[in-house]
Motif scaffolding. Structure first.
Motif, PDB file in Angstrom:
ATOM      1  N   SER A  17       1.182  -1.092  -0.304  1.00  0.00           N
ATOM      2  CA  SER A  17       0.036   0.096   0.135  1.00  0.00           C
ATOM      3  C   SER A  17       1.043   1.148   0.157  1.00  0.00           C
ATOM      4  CB  SER A  17      -0.466   0.041   1.415  1.00  0.00           C
ATOM      5  OG  SER A  17      -0.374  -0.520   2.483  1.00  0.00           O
ATOM      6  N   VAL A  18       1.915   1.566   0.047  1.00  0.00           N
ATOM      7  CA  VAL A  18       2.461   2.641   0.817  1.00  0.00           C
ATOM      8  C   VAL A  18       2.821   3.163  -1.390  1.00  0.00           C
ATOM      9  CG1 VAL A  18       3.510   2.138   2.773  1.00  0.00           C
ATOM     10  CG2 VAL A  18       5.007   1.042   0.652  1.00  0.00           C
ATOM     11  N   PHE A  19       3.359   2.284  -1.495  1.00  0.00           N
ATOM     12  CA  PHE A  19       4.187   2.082  -3.272  1.00  0.00           C
ATOM     13  C   PHE A  19       3.862   3.347  -3.983  1.00  0.00           C
ATOM     14  CE2 PHE A  19       5.897  -1.575  -2.726  1.00  0.00           C
ATOM     15  CZ  PHE A  19       6.947  -1.859  -3.085  1.00  0.00           C
ATOM     16  N   ALA A  20       2.048   3.532  -3.726  1.00  0.00           N
ATOM     17  CA  ALA A  20       1.110   5.077  -4.314  1.00  0.00           C
ATOM     18  C   ALA A  20       1.305   5.536  -3.403  1.00  0.00           C
ATOM     19  CB  ALA A  20       0.068   4.806  -4.956  1.00  0.00           C
ATOM     20  N   SER A  21       1.950   6.481  -2.031  1.00  0.00           N
ATOM     21  CA  SER A  21       1.713   7.364  -1.521  1.00  0.00           C
ATOM     22  C   SER A  21       2.209   7.974  -1.260  1.00  0.00           C
ATOM     23  CB  SER A  21       1.881   6.850  -0.078  1.00  0.00           C
ATOM     24  OG  SER A  21       1.579   7.355   0.518  1.00  0.00           O
ATOM     25  N   CYS A  22       2.275   9.267  -1.231  1.00  0.00           N
ATOM     26  CA  CYS A  22       3.192  10.555  -1.181  1.00  0.00           C
ATOM     27  C   CYS A  22       3.983  10.877  -0.406  1.00  0.00           C
ATOM     28  CB  CYS A  22       2.095  11.966  -1.986  1.00  0.00           C
ATOM     29  SG  CYS A  22       2.823  11.269  -3.636  1.00  0.00           S
ATOM     30  N   LYS A  23       3.318  10.371   1.265  1.00  0.00           N
ATOM     31  CA  LYS A  23       3.780  10.148   2.534  1.00  0.00           C
ATOM     32  C   LYS A  23       5.053   9.708   2.478  1.00  0.00           C
ATOM     33  CE  LYS A  23      -0.790  11.363   3.713  1.00  0.00           C
ATOM     34  NZ  LYS A  23      -1.876  11.710   4.285  1.00  0.00           N
ATOM     35  N   LYS A  24       5.130   8.188   1.857  1.00  0.00           N
ATOM     36  CA  LYS A  24       6.105   7.398   2.386  1.00  0.00           C
ATOM     37  C   LYS A  24       6.758   7.033   0.736  1.00  0.00           C
ATOM     38  CE  LYS A  24       3.542   5.336   6.116  1.00  0.00           C
ATOM     39  NZ  LYS A  24       2.657   5.413   5.960  1.00  0.00           N
ATOM     40  N   ASP A  25       8.826   7.236   0.964  1.00  0.00           N
ATOM     41  CA  ASP A  25       9.514   6.707   0.332  1.00  0.00           C
ATOM     42  C   ASP A  25       8.808   4.675  -0.289  1.00  0.00           C
ATOM     43  OD1 ASP A  25      11.624   7.352  -1.460  1.00  0.00           O
ATOM     44  OD2 ASP A  25      12.383   5.167  -0.804  1.00  0.00           O
ATOM     45  N   SER A  26       9.357   4.702  -1.273  1.00  0.00           N
ATOM     46  CA  SER A  26       8.534   3.017  -1.771  1.00  0.00           C
ATOM     47  C   SER A  26       9.810   2.273  -0.993  1.00  0.00           C
ATOM     48  CB  SER A  26       8.742   3.177  -2.891  1.00  0.00           C
ATOM     49  OG  SER A  26      10.603   3.522  -3.292  1.00  0.00           O
ATOM     50  N   LEU A  27      10.499   2.646  -0.671  1.00  0.00           N
ATOM     51  CA  LEU A  27      11.433   1.364   0.455  1.00  0.00           C
ATOM     52  C   LEU A  27      12.033   1.101   1.332  1.00  0.00           C
ATOM     53  CD1 LEU A  27      15.548   1.207  -1.690  1.00  0.00           C
ATOM     54  CD2 LEU A  27      13.512  -0.812  -1.290  1.00  0.00           C
ATOM     55  N   ASN A  28      11.126   2.824   1.757  1.00  0.00           N
ATOM     56  CA  ASN A  28      10.899   2.271   3.316  1.00  0.00           C
ATOM     57  C   ASN A  28       9.024   2.344   3.641  1.00  0.00           C
ATOM     58  OD1 ASN A  28      11.480   4.148   6.074  1.00  0.00           O
ATOM     59  ND2 ASN A  28      10.839   5.928   5.589  1.00  0.00           N
ATOM     60  N   LEU A  29       9.564   0.642   4.204  1.00  0.00           N
ATOM     61  CA  LEU A  29       8.320   0.234   4.382  1.00  0.00           C
ATOM     62  C   LEU A  29       7.712  -0.625   5.845  1.00  0.00           C
ATOM     63  CD1 LEU A  29       8.193  -2.031   0.593  1.00  0.00           C
ATOM     64  CD2 LEU A  29       7.300   0.331   1.310  1.00  0.00           C
ATOM     65  N   GLY A  71      -2.889  -5.829  -7.387  1.00  0.00           N
ATOM     66  CA  GLY A  71      -2.116  -6.704  -7.696  1.00  0.00           C
ATOM     67  C   GLY A  71      -0.803  -6.773  -6.532  1.00  0.00           C
ATOM     68  N   ASP A  72       0.056  -6.190  -5.921  1.00  0.00           N
ATOM     69  CA  ASP A  72       0.985  -6.292  -4.979  1.00  0.00           C
ATOM     70  C   ASP A  72       1.476  -5.119  -4.927  1.00  0.00           C
ATOM     71  OD1 ASP A  72       2.288  -8.748  -4.877  1.00  0.00           O
ATOM     72  OD2 ASP A  72       3.278  -8.873  -6.439  1.00  0.00           O
ATOM     73  N   LEU A  73       1.454  -3.978  -6.221  1.00  0.00           N
ATOM     74  CA  LEU A  73       2.223  -2.613  -5.471  1.00  0.00           C
ATOM     75  C   LEU A  73      -0.032  -1.832  -5.901  1.00  0.00           C
ATOM     76  CD1 LEU A  73       4.790  -2.196  -7.971  1.00  0.00           C
ATOM     77  CD2 LEU A  73       4.700  -3.294  -5.583  1.00  0.00           C
ATOM     78  N   ALA A  74      -0.202  -0.966  -4.861  1.00  0.00           N
ATOM     79  CA  ALA A  74      -1.541  -0.423  -5.050  1.00  0.00           C
ATOM     80  C   ALA A  74      -1.288   0.712  -6.184  1.00  0.00           C
ATOM     81  CB  ALA A  74      -1.774  -0.140  -3.596  1.00  0.00           C
ATOM     82  N   GLY A  75      -1.698   1.058  -6.107  1.00  0.00           N
ATOM     83  CA  GLY A  75      -2.346   2.473  -6.978  1.00  0.00           C
ATOM     84  C   GLY A  75      -1.491   2.530  -8.299  1.00  0.00           C
ATOM     85  N   PHE A  76      -1.732   0.894  -9.039  1.00  0.00           N
ATOM     86  CA  PHE A  76      -1.152   0.485 -10.587  1.00  0.00           C
ATOM     87  C   PHE A  76      -2.397   0.306 -10.462  1.00  0.00           C
ATOM     88  CE2 PHE A  76       2.635   1.772  -8.415  1.00  0.00           C
ATOM     89  CZ  PHE A  76       3.352   2.596  -9.678  1.00  0.00           C
ATOM     90  N   ASP A  77      -2.477   0.092 -12.035  1.00  0.00           N
ATOM     91  CA  ASP A  77      -3.168  -1.165 -12.740  1.00  0.00           C
ATOM     92  C   ASP A  77      -2.463  -2.227 -12.685  1.00  0.00           C
ATOM     93  OD1 ASP A  77      -3.327  -3.198 -14.748  1.00  0.00           O
ATOM     94  OD2 ASP A  77      -3.866  -1.579 -16.974  1.00  0.00           O
ATOM     95  N   GLY A 124       5.652   2.167 -13.643  1.00  0.00           N
ATOM     96  CA  GLY A 124       5.634   0.265 -12.717  1.00  0.00           C
ATOM     97  C   GLY A 124       7.140  -0.130 -12.523  1.00  0.00           C
ATOM     98  N   LEU A 125       8.023   0.153 -13.765  1.00  0.00           N
ATOM     99  CA  LEU A 125       8.807  -1.147 -13.576  1.00  0.00           C
ATOM    100  C   LEU A 125       9.930  -0.566 -11.850  1.00  0.00           C
ATOM    101  CD1 LEU A 125      11.282  -2.944 -14.284  1.00  0.00           C
ATOM    102  CD2 LEU A 125      12.089  -1.386 -15.548  1.00  0.00           C
ATOM    103  N   TYR A 126      10.365   0.641 -11.705  1.00  0.00           N
ATOM    104  CA  TYR A 126      10.564   0.925 -11.156  1.00  0.00           C
ATOM    105  C   TYR A 126      10.245   0.967  -9.660  1.00  0.00           C
ATOM    106  CZ  TYR A 126      12.953   4.618  -7.259  1.00  0.00           C
ATOM    107  OH  TYR A 126      12.910   5.973  -6.497  1.00  0.00           O
ATOM    108  N   ALA A 127       8.580   0.694  -9.252  1.00  0.00           N
ATOM    109  CA  ALA A 127       8.720  -0.106  -8.230  1.00  0.00           C
ATOM    110  C   ALA A 127       8.642  -1.111  -7.908  1.00  0.00           C
ATOM    111  CB  ALA A 127       6.580   0.342  -8.145  1.00  0.00           C
ATOM    112  N   ARG A 128       8.806  -1.983  -9.380  1.00  0.00           N
ATOM    113  CA  ARG A 128       8.160  -4.067  -9.079  1.00  0.00           C
ATOM    114  C   ARG A 128       9.704  -4.230  -8.572  1.00  0.00           C
ATOM    115  NH1 ARG A 128       5.804  -7.838  -8.189  1.00  0.00           N
ATOM    116  NH2 ARG A 128       3.931  -6.595  -9.075  1.00  0.00           N
TER     117      ARG A 128
END
Length: 532
Positions: A17-29, A71-77, A124-128
């Motif tokens: 759920s944090v991947f699409a958030s602007c409140k947390k960085d994607s590696l800081n899960l 999917g695994d990553l929120a905020g994406f198709d 999408g690639l960066y997040a994956r």
């Protein structure tokens, strides 16, 4: 592990759920459910399931199947977050090899070679990549000798988990090598960093090169011997291949004059000496029984039309390059054919005679080679390289006549032969020009079916062109063009480069993709790549 990744939904504290958030960085899960690690990792079977999830995140987008919007990553198709689909798009659409007629957001920009920080493929690639790194970090935290001892896991089970750890480190090093190659300076965390405590720091490209190199060399002796692991799992030869690749690209990553071509030769030679051999038939490498028909493939990403369903991977690759007028059933997809992709004219022209009568690698369909309108799916040749059928003509497993069971050959020997040859030409020591020429001609002998394609000398430009003919649409091209100094600038143009039909110069800064704007906004430690 072939085509049967045992996905345990709760295996690794799904952190999507944090991947699409602007409140947390994607590696800081931070975990988002109530399952605790001691439950997931309470037994050897739990470790195996968690390990399977680490591998499966390479091939799948979640646990709900291809039609799900979750999917695994929120905020994406979810279809926008498959690794191979997005990696392939960015490496091929941005190059001189492929185009796409779909008007989906971000597609035309990629065809022009100008994707920006909000491009869906970039995001999408960066997040994956980061998602799989995050899974690896969590697995490594929970599989230390101390953790195993505290859970009374000993003996063969502990030995097996130690091997899992090494393979997980390989997967992380691979993903960091992708981020290094495409994005240059990504955020960086390992299992040593505490989750949620601080925003990840940005690592410089040269430092990331040193990290990837050190990781792969550290696990080199711990991985299974070449061809001794389960199918679809990494072994020493896979690590050697990635090392050879990053050494070949070292001047791109480290700077001019800092090439490590001697090392590229050394590691390519390790792979070549490990017992692999070129497939007798080039086409068989891209059919559903490729694992049985040759010893050329070093590592695959595994797909199955029943057990590992996704609209990415080779399902995307085959359907995207086929339209209804091509008899989809002959490609093993009687219910498919998405009418999207075709070649830029520069690719078939590499072959001269692109009928396939001379060089049997020329696998194209259609009559119109020119690219006059990128919105027309038949404006350019289509490729018939990838098929959901076996070498004997049997349709690959498919639940609906669209999902495919072709395993993607991520690493194969022909590439390593060309790495060796190029590294010799670039001045590396420990190899020979005679051997480089021999490897080059072995590839061409297979392509022509005889020695008529043999050459008596090779140049660097010959290497680039041969890589185009041998490895086209396998996800190499943009990286290759950058290494040869032909991706940016106006010295080499192709259709629609820079958004102009005849092609125009790309700015030098586009040799790196931008970091996604959402991550730059979320993490004050990140600086956007120059030009974006």
């Amino acid at each position: 592990m072939r085509n049967s990744y045992n996905i345990c939904t709760a295996a690794l504290l799904i952190l999507a759920s944090v991947f699409a958030s602007c409140k947390k960085d994607s590696l800081n899960l931070i975990p988002t459910n109530d399952i605790i690690a001691d439950q997931v990792y309470s037994s050897p079977e739990g470790y195996k399931q968690a390990f399977a999830k680490v591998y499966a995140s390479w091939a799948l987008v979640g646990t709900k199947g291809p039609g799900s919007l979750i999917g695994d990553l929120a905020g994406f198709d979810p279809a926008q977050t498959d690794f191979l689909r997005q990696y392939w798009n960015l490496q091929e659409l941005c190059s001189d090899e492929s185009s796409c007629a779909w008007p989906d957001p971000g597609v035309p920009d990629a065809v022009y070679g100008t994707p920006g920080p909000d491009n869906n493929m970039i995001r999408g690639l960066y997040a994956r990549c980061i998602y799989q790194i995050t899974l690896v970090n969590e697995f490594l935290r929970e599989s230390t000798p101390e953790k195993l001892s505290s859970r009374n896991i000993t003996g063969q089970a502990a030995t097996d988990i130690a091997l899992y750890r090494s393979e997980a480190r390989f997967l992380r090093a691979f993903q960091y090598s992708v981020l290094m190659d495409l994005f240059g300076n990504p955020p960086f965390l390992t299992e040593a960093d505490e989750i949620g405590k601080v925003a990840p720091k940005q690592i410089k490209r040269a430092d990331l090169f040193n990290y990837v190199e050190s990781e792969l060399k550290a696990i080199e002796g711990e991985l299974a011997a070449p061809m001794a692991n389960e199918y679809g799992r990494a072994d020493r030869a896979a690590a050697w291949t990635i090392l050879a690749r990053i050494y070949l690209n070292s001047e791109v990553y480290l700077g001019a004059g800092k090439g490590k071509y001697t090392e590229a030769i050394a590691y390519a030679s390790k792979v070549i000496g490990a017992g692999y051999s070129l497939a007798g038939n080039y086409r068989h490498l891209f059919l559903t029984d490729n694992r049985y028909t040759s010893k050329e493939i070093i590592l695959t990403i595994n797909y199955d039309g029943f057990k590992t369903q996704t609209y990415g991977g080779t399902t995307f690759l085959i359907n995207g390059n086929v339209d209804p007028g091509m008899n989809p059933a002959s490609f093993g997809i009687p219910g498919g054919g998405w009418s999207g992709y075709r070649t830029k004219s520069t690719l078939p022209l590499l072959f001269g005679d692109y009928s396939g009568n001379t060089d049997k690698r020329a696998l194209f369909f259609g009559n119109k080679i020119a690219n006059d309108d990128i919105s027309v799916s038949t404006d350019g040749l289509r490729t018939t390289k990838f098929r959901n059928v076996s070498s004997t003509g049997e349709m690959g497993g498919s639940q609906d006549g669209m999902l495919c069971s072709l395993d993607f050959p991520l690493l194969r020997l022909a590439d390593v032969y060309l790495v060796y040859a190029e590294a010799v030409l670039r001045g590396g020591t420990g190899g020979s020009m005679a051997q480089a020429l021999a490897y080059f001609n072995q590839i061409r002998q297979r392509a022509y079916g005889n020695t008529s394609g043999n050459v008596i000398a090779i140049t660097l430009n010959d290497i680039l062109n041969e890589r185009g003919r041998e490895l086209y649409l396998e996800g190499y091209r943009r990286t290759d063009l950058i290494r040869f100094g032909k991706f940016t600038g106006s010295d080499y143009l192709w259709p629609w480069k820079g958004g102009v039909k005849a092609g125009k110069a790309l700015e030098d800064f586009r040799a790196l993709f931008p970091l996604p704007s959402t991550d730059v906004v979320a993490n004050p430690n990140l600086s956007q790549n120059t030009g974006y």
